[in-house]
Design an enzyme around this catalytic site. Sequence first.
Site, PDB file in Angstrom:
ATOM      1  N   GLY A   1       0.728  -1.254   0.047  1.00 39.02           N
ATOM      2  CA  GLY A   1      -0.013  -0.003   0.029  1.00 39.02           C
ATOM      3  C   GLY A   1       0.836   1.172  -0.110  1.00 39.02           C
TER       4      GLY A   1
ATOM      5  N   ASP B   1      -1.032   2.683   8.355  1.00 35.68           N
ATOM      6  CA  ASP B   1      -1.613   1.930   9.450  1.00 35.68           C
ATOM      7  C   ASP B   1      -0.641   1.975  10.747  1.00 35.68           C
ATOM      8  OD1 ASP B   1      -3.744   1.337   7.707  1.00 35.68           O
ATOM      9  OD2 ASP B   1      -3.222  -0.770   7.264  1.00 35.68           O
TER      10      ASP B   1
ATOM     11  N   ARG C   1     -26.513  14.858  16.338  1.00 33.96           N
ATOM     12  CA  ARG C   1     -26.471  13.480  15.878  1.00 33.96           C
ATOM     13  C   ARG C   1     -25.447  12.879  16.505  1.00 33.96           C
ATOM     14  NH1 ARG C   1     -26.171  15.623   9.965  1.00 33.96           N
ATOM     15  NH2 ARG C   1     -28.527  15.593   9.547  1.00 33.96           N
TER      16      ARG C   1
ATOM     17  N   THR D   1       3.666   2.779   5.576  1.00 34.53           N
ATOM     18  CA  THR D   1       2.434   2.384   5.775  1.00 34.53           C
ATOM     19  C   THR D   1       1.540   3.233   6.650  1.00 34.53           C
ATOM     20  OG1 THR D   1       0.732   0.729   6.924  1.00 34.53           O
ATOM     21  CG2 THR D   1       3.032   0.571   7.182  1.00 34.53           C
TER      22      THR D   1
ATOM     23  N   ASP E   1       5.052  -5.234   6.234  1.00 32.40           N
ATOM     24  CA  ASP E   1       5.585  -6.522   6.496  1.00 32.40           C
ATOM     25  C   ASP E   1       5.537  -7.410   5.455  1.00 32.40           C
ATOM     26  OD1 ASP E   1       6.686  -6.026   9.292  1.00 32.40           O
ATOM     27  OD2 ASP E   1       4.464  -6.750   9.914  1.00 32.40           O
TER      28      ASP E   1
ATOM     29  N   HIS F   1     -24.124  15.165  21.110  1.00 29.24           N
ATOM     30  CA  HIS F   1     -23.765  14.533  19.813  1.00 29.24           C
ATOM     31  C   HIS F   1     -22.487  13.502  20.162  1.00 29.24           C
ATOM     32  CE1 HIS F   1     -20.137  17.122  20.031  1.00 29.24           C
ATOM     33  NE2 HIS F   1     -20.786  18.157  20.675  1.00 29.24           N
TER      34      HIS F   1
ATOM     35  N   ASP G   1       1.266  -0.346  11.377  1.00 31.11           N
ATOM     36  CA  ASP G   1       1.171  -1.893  11.415  1.00 31.11           C
ATOM     37  C   ASP G   1       2.158  -2.970  11.508  1.00 31.11           C
ATOM     38  OD1 ASP G   1       1.178  -1.953   9.075  1.00 31.11           O
ATOM     39  OD2 ASP G   1      -0.592  -3.169   8.508  1.00 31.11           O
TER      40      ASP G   1
ATOM     41  N   ARG H   1      -6.622  -2.490   9.116  1.00 33.08           N
ATOM     42  CA  ARG H   1      -7.216  -3.888   9.165  1.00 33.08           C
ATOM     43  C   ARG H   1      -6.814  -4.732  10.287  1.00 33.08           C
ATOM     44  NH1 ARG H   1      -6.410  -5.556   3.056  1.00 33.08           N
ATOM     45  NH2 ARG H   1      -4.848  -3.980   3.382  1.00 33.08           N
TER      46      ARG H   1
ATOM     47  N   ARG I   1       1.137  -4.978  -5.659  1.00 37.60           N
ATOM     48  CA  ARG I   1       1.403  -6.351  -5.250  1.00 37.60           C
ATOM     49  C   ARG I   1       1.658  -7.161  -6.264  1.00 37.60           C
ATOM     50  NH1 ARG I   1      -2.810  -3.756  -1.439  1.00 37.60           N
ATOM     51  NH2 ARG I   1      -1.557  -3.484   0.378  1.00 37.60           N
TER      52      ARG I   1
END
Length: 320
Positions: free
Chosen positions: A11, A127, A162, A125, A103, A216, A129, A171, A72
Amino acid sequence: AKSIAVLTSGGDAPGMNAAVRAVVRAGISKGFGVLGVRRGYNGLLSGDVEEMNLRSVSDIIGRGGTVLYTARSPEFNTPAGVQKAAEACKKLNVVGIVVIGGDGSFRGARDLTGAGVPCIGLPGTIDNDIASSEYTIGFDTAMNTAVEMIDRIRDTAESHDRCSVVEVMGRRCGDLALQVGVAVGATSILVPEVEWDFQKDIIDRMRFAQKSGKQHFIIMVAEGVGGTTELAKKIQETTGIETRATILGHVQRGGSPTLRDRVVASEMGYRAVELLEAGSSNRVVIMRGGKIVDLDITEALSMQRVFDKKLYDIALQISI
Ligand code: ADP
């Protein structure tokens, strides 16, 4: 002449360009030829490789995405593919490769090192991660983008009394949801690392805050938890509060990298070239204790991520 190569894989993340720039400039300064490989490991297999010069990386430090493109590569992810890539490197006189990715890309770098091409991995990345590194290139930009977007959602959620259920990327890793959740004052933060219960962790918390006048709400959801749209419906049905779901999606991947991502990417890119110059291989450049250090790839890949439970507990106590 001896060359080093640089590629981005998996990514994309803001700051990858700053890392590419640092590798190209440091490599040339240290007397290497530098090749830019397009579309990750695919470029090694298809020969999509370009000789870089000092000006090839002009004006990219502030640009999101990756000028080398990323992909990829299922073909590379086979023993025959790794062998083919290693042979291509030998033909090109490549004595080392800097792989910027996650990774998965590091596993590829480990395999390619095993086939005789010294590789150095750089964590890129949004993320965050990567188990071995406290910080990954792109994370700061993604966090700041998400905060900016959710502040806007908050303005309108507040005006209409709201509830907004907002899904951010991640993920397998809730770091983005946690940091952003704290920064926007989310009432609940749902991450893959922590078990949660609809009644206790969402509804009861909303009811409690309602008692002191809160009208809210923002509920943060990490992508790996999912079910965001259904969750919003269920909250509306249960509480009677109008509830909207927003999945931020790829806006989080783009945009001009923040100062932090540019600086970390520059330092890490430079370190990668230093390692190749010193004859090191199969290393990843990581952040540990706020410092940039390096570690064996195989060791890095065996590590487990640690979730910041302390910050999670703080969020629970103050976002009420
Ligand atoms: P990321 O680097 O962001 O984790 P991926 O997991 O998609 O992204 O990996 C990127 C690429 O790295 C894959 O397309 C593949 O070419 C290579 N790769 C991934 N896993 C392996 C593996 N186990 N062995 C060799 N190469 C791999």
